[in-house]
Design an enzyme around this catalytic site. Structure first.
Site, PDB file in Angstrom:
ATOM      1  N   CYS A  26       0.869  -1.181   0.000  1.00  0.00           N
ATOM      2  CA  CYS A  26       0.000   0.000   0.000  1.00  0.00           C
ATOM      3  C   CYS A  26       0.910   1.236   0.000  1.00  0.00           C
ATOM      4  O   CYS A  26       2.132   1.127   0.146  1.00  0.00           O
ATOM      5  CB  CYS A  26      -0.854  -0.011   1.260  1.00  0.00           C
ATOM      6  SG  CYS A  26       0.169   0.011   2.747  1.00  0.00           S
ATOM      7  N   HIS A  55       5.436  -5.032   8.833  1.00  0.00           N
ATOM      8  CA  HIS A  55       5.473  -6.412   9.308  1.00  0.00           C
ATOM      9  C   HIS A  55       5.770  -7.376   8.165  1.00  0.00           C
ATOM     10  O   HIS A  55       4.889  -8.065   7.660  1.00  0.00           O
ATOM     11  CB  HIS A  55       4.145  -6.767   9.992  1.00  0.00           C
ATOM     12  CG  HIS A  55       4.047  -6.211  11.376  1.00  0.00           C
ATOM     13  ND1 HIS A  55       2.861  -5.914  11.989  1.00  0.00           N
ATOM     14  CD2 HIS A  55       5.021  -5.918  12.287  1.00  0.00           C
ATOM     15  CE1 HIS A  55       3.100  -5.440  13.208  1.00  0.00           C
ATOM     16  NE2 HIS A  55       4.394  -5.444  13.401  1.00  0.00           N
ATOM     17  N   CYS A 110       2.294   5.920   8.915  1.00  0.00           N
ATOM     18  CA  CYS A 110       1.427   6.109   7.745  1.00  0.00           C
ATOM     19  C   CYS A 110       0.508   7.307   8.010  1.00  0.00           C
ATOM     20  O   CYS A 110      -0.090   7.408   9.094  1.00  0.00           O
ATOM     21  CB  CYS A 110       0.586   4.861   7.503  1.00  0.00           C
ATOM     22  SG  CYS A 110      -0.605   5.108   6.166  1.00  0.00           S
ATOM     23  N   HIS A 138      -1.037  -4.753  19.486  1.00  0.00           N
ATOM     24  CA  HIS A 138      -0.544  -4.406  18.156  1.00  0.00           C
ATOM     25  C   HIS A 138       0.118  -3.027  18.234  1.00  0.00           C
ATOM     26  O   HIS A 138      -0.399  -2.123  18.878  1.00  0.00           O
ATOM     27  CB  HIS A 138      -1.702  -4.399  17.145  1.00  0.00           C
ATOM     28  CG  HIS A 138      -1.223  -4.253  15.727  1.00  0.00           C
ATOM     29  ND1 HIS A 138      -0.895  -3.029  15.180  1.00  0.00           N
ATOM     30  CD2 HIS A 138      -1.003  -5.171  14.757  1.00  0.00           C
ATOM     31  CE1 HIS A 138      -0.497  -3.213  13.930  1.00  0.00           C
ATOM     32  NE2 HIS A 138      -0.552  -4.502  13.647  1.00  0.00           N
ATOM     33  N   GLU A 140       0.238  -0.524  16.321  1.00  0.00           N
ATOM     34  CA  GLU A 140      -0.611   0.626  15.949  1.00  0.00           C
ATOM     35  C   GLU A 140      -1.537   1.008  17.109  1.00  0.00           C
ATOM     36  O   GLU A 140      -1.756   2.193  17.389  1.00  0.00           O
ATOM     37  CB  GLU A 140      -1.438   0.302  14.703  1.00  0.00           C
ATOM     38  CG  GLU A 140      -2.267   1.507  14.253  1.00  0.00           C
ATOM     39  CD  GLU A 140      -3.203   1.209  13.095  1.00  0.00           C
ATOM     40  OE1 GLU A 140      -2.862   0.404  12.204  1.00  0.00           O
ATOM     41  OE2 GLU A 140      -4.302   1.802  13.082  1.00  0.00           O
ATOM     42  N   THR A 179      -6.494   0.680  11.719  1.00  0.00           N
ATOM     43  CA  THR A 179      -6.720   0.838  10.266  1.00  0.00           C
ATOM     44  C   THR A 179      -6.786  -0.489   9.509  1.00  0.00           C
ATOM     45  O   THR A 179      -7.189  -0.510   8.349  1.00  0.00           O
ATOM     46  CB  THR A 179      -5.571   1.663   9.646  1.00  0.00           C
ATOM     47  OG1 THR A 179      -4.341   0.999   9.948  1.00  0.00           O
ATOM     48  CG2 THR A 179      -5.557   3.079  10.166  1.00  0.00           C
ATOM     49  N   SER A 237       1.366  -9.674  10.699  1.00  0.00           N
ATOM     50  CA  SER A 237       0.737  -8.558   9.988  1.00  0.00           C
ATOM     51  C   SER A 237      -0.780  -8.660  10.134  1.00  0.00           C
ATOM     52  O   SER A 237      -1.392  -9.635   9.700  1.00  0.00           O
ATOM     53  CB  SER A 237       1.140  -8.605   8.510  1.00  0.00           C
ATOM     54  OG  SER A 237       0.201  -7.909   7.730  1.00  0.00           O
ATOM     55  N   ASN A 239      -3.309  -6.887   8.761  1.00  0.00           N
ATOM     56  CA  ASN A 239      -4.145  -6.884   7.544  1.00  0.00           C
ATOM     57  C   ASN A 239      -4.018  -8.202   6.785  1.00  0.00           C
ATOM     58  O   ASN A 239      -4.965  -8.651   6.149  1.00  0.00           O
ATOM     59  CB  ASN A 239      -3.833  -5.649   6.681  1.00  0.00           C
ATOM     60  CG  ASN A 239      -2.620  -5.836   5.808  1.00  0.00           C
ATOM     61  OD1 ASN A 239      -2.718  -6.363   4.704  1.00  0.00           O
ATOM     62  ND2 ASN A 239      -1.458  -5.422   6.298  1.00  0.00           N
ATOM     63  N   SER A 282       1.947  -5.457   3.433  1.00  0.00           N
ATOM     64  CA  SER A 282       3.386  -5.326   3.685  1.00  0.00           C
ATOM     65  C   SER A 282       4.209  -6.386   2.932  1.00  0.00           C
ATOM     66  O   SER A 282       5.407  -6.517   3.173  1.00  0.00           O
ATOM     67  CB  SER A 282       3.653  -5.414   5.192  1.00  0.00           C
ATOM     68  OG  SER A 282       2.870  -6.418   5.784  1.00  0.00           O
TER      69      SER A 282
HETATM   70  S1  SF4 Z   1      -2.284  -0.739   5.570  1.00  0.00           S
HETATM   71 FE1  SF4 Z   1      -1.412   0.616   7.142  1.00  0.00          FE
HETATM   72  S2  SF4 Z   1       0.350   1.541   6.112  1.00  0.00           S
HETATM   73 FE2  SF4 Z   1      -0.971   0.723   4.509  1.00  0.00          FE
HETATM   74  S3  SF4 Z   1      -2.294   2.461   3.879  1.00  0.00           S
HETATM   75 FE3  SF4 Z   1      -3.365   1.236   5.438  1.00  0.00          FE
HETATM   76  S4  SF4 Z   1      -2.889   2.305   7.327  1.00  0.00           S
HETATM   77 FE4  SF4 Z   1      -1.374   2.959   5.862  1.00  0.00          FE
END
Ligand code: SF4
Length: 328
Positions: A26, A55, A110, A138, A140, A179, A237, A239, A282
C-alpha cells in the site's frame, strides 16, 4: 533424460490461479520503506529503526543488508545516529523522549494512522472518552492509545467487549478504529456500541484504510471461485491475517498464509485445479512471483487477474528526505 522431462511436464495437473488485485504494498508501506532507504543514503550507515518498519521479514532483512538496524526501544539507539519510527505509529512519549535526547528522528507513521491519532486528540479535547476498536498489543494500537494521557482510551476487541464495556459518561463518548481490521467484524462492533450509546461520536466512515478495505473486497470475490487460497505475508501482519479470515468466511475451504515459497505446506493443496493468490499490504510483489513460480514447478499454471479496484494513492516523503529523492 529429455524424454523424462517432457513426460514430467505433460503429467503436471492444470491449475488456474486467480490473482487478486489490488494486493500487496500500500502507499503507507511503500513510503515507510523509502524513508529508511533514503535516510541511509542521506545519513550513511547505520540508520536505526524502532520496531519492524512494516510487518514483513523479507523487507526487514533487505533493509538490514542496506544498513538499517532494527531495535525494540529508543534506549538502544546511540545519540549520534538517526532513528526512523515504523509505519504503525508511536506513542507520544517516544517522540518526546527522542526530542529530549536531541536525536535525529524521522517519523514513517502512515498518514492514515496519523489521521486516527489526530481524531483521538480532537475527541479528547472535547472531553470525550475514546473507545478504540483494535487488537491489544498491536503496535498501531499502542501508538494510538499513547496519543492521549493514560486511561483516556478504552480498548474494545470484539462485540462481546463492546456489549460489556463500562464507561463513566455515556453521553461523552467517541470511537476510533485500528486501520487494518476486518471491515465486517468492525461494523458489527460499531453497531453494538451504537446500540448501547446512541450519542457516540465516530468517523463518517470507519478508520479502516483504503488498502485494507480494497484487499478484503477482492478476496471476497475470488475466494468463492477457488478451491484454495494463498495469502502472501507475515503472521504478525494484522491486515494479512484478516485476508486469510475473509477468504475462509467467503467460502474458500483452504486458506494458507505463506511467507516464502520454501515454507509452503504442499499437503494442503494436493489435487486442486483452482487457486486464489493475494498478498497483505506489507508483502512485496517479488514474493508473490516466487510463490506462483513454486506452483508452476508442480502444476501447469495459467494466471488470470481479478480486479475490483484501481489504486493510485501516494503519500509524499517527509520534507527532510524529499531533497535526497529529488537529487537522484
Ligand atoms: S495498511 Fe497501514 S500503512 Fe498501509 S495504507 Fe493502510 S494504514 Fe497505511
Amino acid at each position: 533424460m529429455l524424454h523424462d522431462r517432457f513426460l514430467m511436464t505433460e503429467s503436471k495437473k492444470p491449475l488456474t490461479i486467480l490473482l487478486a488485485s489490488p494486493r500487496g504494498f500500500c502507499a503507507g508501506v511503500d513510503r515507510a520503506i523509502q524513508i529508511v532507504e533514503r535516510a541511509i543514503k542521506r545519513y550513511g550507515r547505520p540508520v536505526y529503526v524502532r520496531h519492524e518498519i512494516v510487518h514483513n521479514r523479507f523487507v526487514v532483512q533487505n533493509l538490514e543488508a542496506k544498513g538499517a538496524i532494527f531495535v525494540d526501544e529508543l534506549d538502544e539507539v546511540p545519540d549520534d545516529r538517526p532513528v526512523v519510527f515504523s509505519a504503525h505509529g508511536v506513542p507520544k512519549a517516544v517522540t518526546a523522549e527522542a526530542a529530549r535526547r536531541d536525536l535525529l528522528y524521522i517519523d514513517a507513521t502512515c498518514p492514515l494512522v496519523s489521521k486516527v491519532h489526530r481524531e483521538a486528540e480532537r475527541h479528547s479535547d472535547q472531553r470525550r472518552t475514546v473507545i478504540l476498536i483494535g487488537h491489544a498489543g498491536h503496535p498501531e494500537v499502542i501508538g494510538t492509545i499513547g496519543q492521549l494521557p493514560p486511561g483516556a482510551v478504552l480498548l474494545v476487541e470484539d462485540v462481546k467487549q463492546a456489549e460489556a464495556i463500562d464507561v463513566a459518561d455515556p453521553l461523552n463518548l467517541a470511537y476510533a478504529t485500528q486501520t487494518t481490521l476486518s471491515v465486517d467484524d468492525t461494523s458489527d462492533i460499531v453497531a453494538a456500541l451504537k446500540a448501547r450509546f446512541p450519542q457516540i461520536h465516530g468517523p463518517h466512515k470507519e478508520d479502516i484504510c483504503y488498502a485494507t478495505t480494497n484487499r478484503q473486497e477482492v478476496v471476497k470475490k475470488v475466494a468463492p471461485m477457488v478451491e484454495a487460497m494463498v495469502v502472501v505475508g507475515s503472521p504478525n501482519s494484522s491486515n494479512t491475517q484478516r485476508l486469510k479470515e475473509v477468504a475462509e468466511r467467503a467460502g474458500c475451504p483452504r486458506a494458507a498464509l505463506v511467507q516464502r515459497a520454501a515454507e509452503i505446506d504442499w499437503s494442503i493443496f494436493g489435487s486442486i485445479a483452482s487457486l486464489g493468490v493475494t498478498a497483505g499490504a506489507s508483502a512485496p510483489e517479488v514474493l508473490v512471483e516466487e510463490i506462483i513460480g513454486a506452483f508452476a514447478e508442480r502444476y501447469a499454471v495459467s494466471v488470470e487477474t481479478i480486479t475490483t479496484a484501481d489504486e493510485n494513492m501516494f503519500f509524499p516523503l517527509p520534507r527532510v528526505l524529499r531533497e535526497t529523492a529529488a537529487a537522484e
